[in-house]
Design an enzyme around this catalytic site. Sequence first.
Site, PDB file in Angstrom:
ATOM      1  N   GLY A  33       0.805  -1.215   0.000  1.00 35.62           N
ATOM      2  CA  GLY A  33       0.000   0.000   0.000  1.00 35.62           C
ATOM      3  C   GLY A  33       0.836   1.261   0.000  1.00 35.62           C
ATOM      4  O   GLY A  33       2.067   1.221   0.017  1.00 35.62           O
ATOM      5  N   MET A  34       0.164   2.392   0.000  1.00 34.91           N
ATOM      6  CA  MET A  34       0.846   3.682  -0.070  1.00 34.91           C
ATOM      7  C   MET A  34       1.819   3.865   1.095  1.00 34.91           C
ATOM      8  O   MET A  34       3.001   4.148   0.900  1.00 34.91           O
ATOM      9  CB  MET A  34      -0.174   4.818  -0.084  1.00 34.91           C
ATOM     10  CG  MET A  34       0.439   6.211  -0.145  1.00 34.91           C
ATOM     11  SD  MET A  34      -0.800   7.512  -0.368  1.00 34.91           S
ATOM     12  CE  MET A  34      -1.635   7.468   1.220  1.00 34.91           C
ATOM     13  N   LEU A  35       1.331   3.708   2.315  1.00 33.10           N
ATOM     14  CA  LEU A  35       2.204   3.857   3.478  1.00 33.10           C
ATOM     15  C   LEU A  35       3.180   2.702   3.572  1.00 33.10           C
ATOM     16  O   LEU A  35       4.360   2.896   3.898  1.00 33.10           O
ATOM     17  CB  LEU A  35       1.360   3.956   4.747  1.00 33.10           C
ATOM     18  CG  LEU A  35       2.126   4.017   6.064  1.00 33.10           C
ATOM     19  CD1 LEU A  35       3.082   5.207   6.093  1.00 33.10           C
ATOM     20  CD2 LEU A  35       1.149   4.073   7.243  1.00 33.10           C
ATOM     21  N   ASP A  87      -2.452 -12.691   4.465  1.00 33.08           N
ATOM     22  CA  ASP A  87      -3.817 -12.274   4.786  1.00 33.08           C
ATOM     23  C   ASP A  87      -3.924 -12.205   6.303  1.00 33.08           C
ATOM     24  O   ASP A  87      -3.895 -13.236   6.981  1.00 33.08           O
ATOM     25  CB  ASP A  87      -4.807 -13.293   4.212  1.00 33.08           C
ATOM     26  CG  ASP A  87      -6.250 -12.971   4.572  1.00 33.08           C
ATOM     27  OD1 ASP A  87      -6.498 -11.958   5.253  1.00 33.08           O
ATOM     28  OD2 ASP A  87      -7.131 -13.755   4.171  1.00 33.08           O
ATOM     29  N   ILE A  88      -4.027 -11.003   6.850  1.00 34.02           N
ATOM     30  CA  ILE A  88      -3.997 -10.876   8.304  1.00 34.02           C
ATOM     31  C   ILE A  88      -5.276 -11.404   8.962  1.00 34.02           C
ATOM     32  O   ILE A  88      -5.329 -11.507  10.191  1.00 34.02           O
ATOM     33  CB  ILE A  88      -3.713  -9.434   8.760  1.00 34.02           C
ATOM     34  CG1 ILE A  88      -4.848  -8.479   8.367  1.00 34.02           C
ATOM     35  CG2 ILE A  88      -2.370  -8.952   8.241  1.00 34.02           C
ATOM     36  CD1 ILE A  88      -4.731  -7.112   9.033  1.00 34.02           C
ATOM     37  N   THR A 135      -6.429   5.581  13.016  1.00 31.91           N
ATOM     38  CA  THR A 135      -7.026   6.713  12.316  1.00 31.91           C
ATOM     39  C   THR A 135      -7.718   7.677  13.266  1.00 31.91           C
ATOM     40  O   THR A 135      -8.180   7.286  14.349  1.00 31.91           O
ATOM     41  CB  THR A 135      -8.066   6.187  11.300  1.00 31.91           C
ATOM     42  OG1 THR A 135      -8.770   7.277  10.702  1.00 31.91           O
ATOM     43  CG2 THR A 135      -9.087   5.279  11.972  1.00 31.91           C
ATOM     44  N   ASP A 136      -7.823   8.910  12.835  1.00 29.46           N
ATOM     45  CA  ASP A 136      -8.627   9.906  13.536  1.00 29.46           C
ATOM     46  C   ASP A 136     -10.108   9.539  13.561  1.00 29.46           C
ATOM     47  O   ASP A 136     -10.862  10.046  14.379  1.00 29.46           O
ATOM     48  CB  ASP A 136      -8.466  11.268  12.863  1.00 29.46           C
ATOM     49  CG  ASP A 136      -8.975  11.258  11.428  1.00 29.46           C
ATOM     50  OD1 ASP A 136      -8.409  10.498  10.608  1.00 29.46           O
ATOM     51  OD2 ASP A 136      -9.936  11.985  11.110  1.00 29.46           O
ATOM     52  N   TYR A 188     -16.153   2.468   9.271  1.00 30.29           N
ATOM     53  CA  TYR A 188     -14.698   2.394   9.175  1.00 30.29           C
ATOM     54  C   TYR A 188     -14.060   2.687  10.529  1.00 30.29           C
ATOM     55  O   TYR A 188     -13.181   1.952  11.009  1.00 30.29           O
ATOM     56  CB  TYR A 188     -14.199   3.375   8.117  1.00 30.29           C
ATOM     57  CG  TYR A 188     -12.707   3.523   8.057  1.00 30.29           C
ATOM     58  CD1 TYR A 188     -11.916   2.531   7.497  1.00 30.29           C
ATOM     59  CD2 TYR A 188     -12.080   4.662   8.559  1.00 30.29           C
ATOM     60  CE1 TYR A 188     -10.531   2.665   7.439  1.00 30.29           C
ATOM     61  CE2 TYR A 188     -10.701   4.803   8.500  1.00 30.29           C
ATOM     62  CZ  TYR A 188      -9.938   3.805   7.948  1.00 30.29           C
ATOM     63  OH  TYR A 188      -8.569   3.937   7.895  1.00 30.29           O
TER      64      TYR A 188
END
Length: 295
Positions: free
Chosen positions: A11-13, A38-39, A101-102, A125
């Site tokens: 992914g991006m991060l 696959d977590i 996440t916020d 989410y």
Amino acid sequence: MTRVLVTGAGGMLGRDLVTVLHTRSDLKVTAASRVDLDITAPAAVHEAVAEHDIVINTAAWTHVDGAEANEAAATAVNGDGVANLASACAASGARLIQVSTDYVLAGDARTPYPEDAPTAPVNAYGRGKLVGEQAVAHLLPDNGYVVRTAWLYGAHGPNFVATMLRLAGQREYIDVVDDQHGQPTWSYRLAERLVALADAALEGRAAPGIYHSTCAGQTTWYGLARAAFTLAGLDPDRIRPTTSDRYPLPAPRPAYSVLGHSRWASAGLPSLPDWHATLVDAFGSPAPPAPWKVP
């Protein structure tokens, strides 16, 4: 040699994180993408975590609106999958850094949220990510770290900045909401901060628990779009302000996603710099492969 497992490495991060880790000769890095691991599969997770000193989890269901219609599937990744990682780390003695996440917060504050602010997610989410946070706190009280971030942009995936610059080649004017406040954060700088936290955790300098890692200052999506246009050499007046009620989405968005960063000092680490200065760095940096090229 310290052994590091990065989950969600495609992914991006995750890709930025692997890039940063590979600059270190004292680390042995295992980069596991979704195809590799696959977590949500407990046995596979326990096998993968074994023999590692620290796990940095960037694997996540990131489609916020998709989570609203598929909450169980999103929570299986963002909640149960994190619990699998925490359980595996508890069994092996590894430390875990979980990226959160916020969106676990209500988003109705007027001042930056401290790390110990009460949680009250407003969408599916956020609820799923909170399940993951709670699993880390319960299963890894001494070796678990939760790093909340927000408004990420970067070279390796879909994000707001890239979308604005893509739309610049398609529309004369772009209407962007000016009533949601947050802290745009470059994924590459966040990756550097995660590695610094990993070092501090392994050396016993960073207490377990919640850390907030977003850039300092604050703006709106409208302000970010104008800044990105300016840095790309485009006319920022092509960005027009509007309000969130003009663009209803399946998942409610928090109006205020500004986070406080006080816990970093206790680990002897600085928090991230100002969002605009970081955006300037991102546009000028050769580290990512030219993500800001306008079509």
